[in-house]
Scaffold this motif. Structure first.
Motif, PDB file in Angstrom:
ATOM      1  N   ASN A  46       0.857  -1.184   0.000  1.00 52.61           N
ATOM      2  CA  ASN A  46       0.000   0.000   0.000  1.00 52.61           C
ATOM      3  C   ASN A  46       0.894   1.235   0.000  1.00 52.61           C
ATOM      4  N   PHE A  47       0.955   1.920  -1.140  1.00 49.42           N
ATOM      5  CA  PHE A  47       1.779   3.119  -1.216  1.00 49.42           C
ATOM      6  C   PHE A  47       1.098   4.154  -2.091  1.00 49.42           C
ATOM      7  N   ASP A  48       1.503   5.410  -1.925  1.00 56.68           N
ATOM      8  CA  ASP A  48       0.895   6.492  -2.687  1.00 56.68           C
ATOM      9  C   ASP A  48       1.820   6.939  -3.819  1.00 56.68           C
ATOM     10  N   ALA A  49       1.210   7.364  -4.899  1.00 60.07           N
ATOM     11  CA  ALA A  49       1.977   7.799  -6.068  1.00 60.07           C
ATOM     12  C   ALA A  49       2.883   8.997  -5.780  1.00 60.07           C
ATOM     13  N   PRO A  50       2.439   9.993  -5.000  1.00 60.99           N
ATOM     14  CA  PRO A  50       3.346  11.117  -4.732  1.00 60.99           C
ATOM     15  C   PRO A  50       4.648  10.689  -4.056  1.00 60.99           C
TER      16      PRO A  50
END
Length: 71
Positions: A46-50
């Motif tokens: 689970n990770f964010d693009a930014p």
């Protein structure tokens, strides 16, 4: 990361400060790496693009994956 690069006929540089663009490690390679880590963990990362935009070196990739594994 070394396995992904080896599969493409390249080798992981010894210096973690190596720039990803210089060694030819693209976003597609990062996606393949993330899938391999997910397979090993048996769980979805689970990770964010930014957060990905700050990654520019081999060490950044390794730190990022290590952080995801411990989350």
């Amino acid at each position: 990361m070394g396995e992904v690069m080896t599969a493409q006929g390249r080798s992981l540089p010894a210096d973690d400060s190596a720039d990803l663009r210089t060694i030819g490690f693209r976003s597609l390679d990062f996606s393949e790496l993330a899938l391999r880590v997910e397979d090993e963990l048996g769980d979805e990362l689970n990770f964010d693009a930014p957060g990905l935009r700050r990654i520019s070196t081999v060490g950044d990739v390794l730190d990022f994956i290590e952080h995801l594994q411990s989350a």
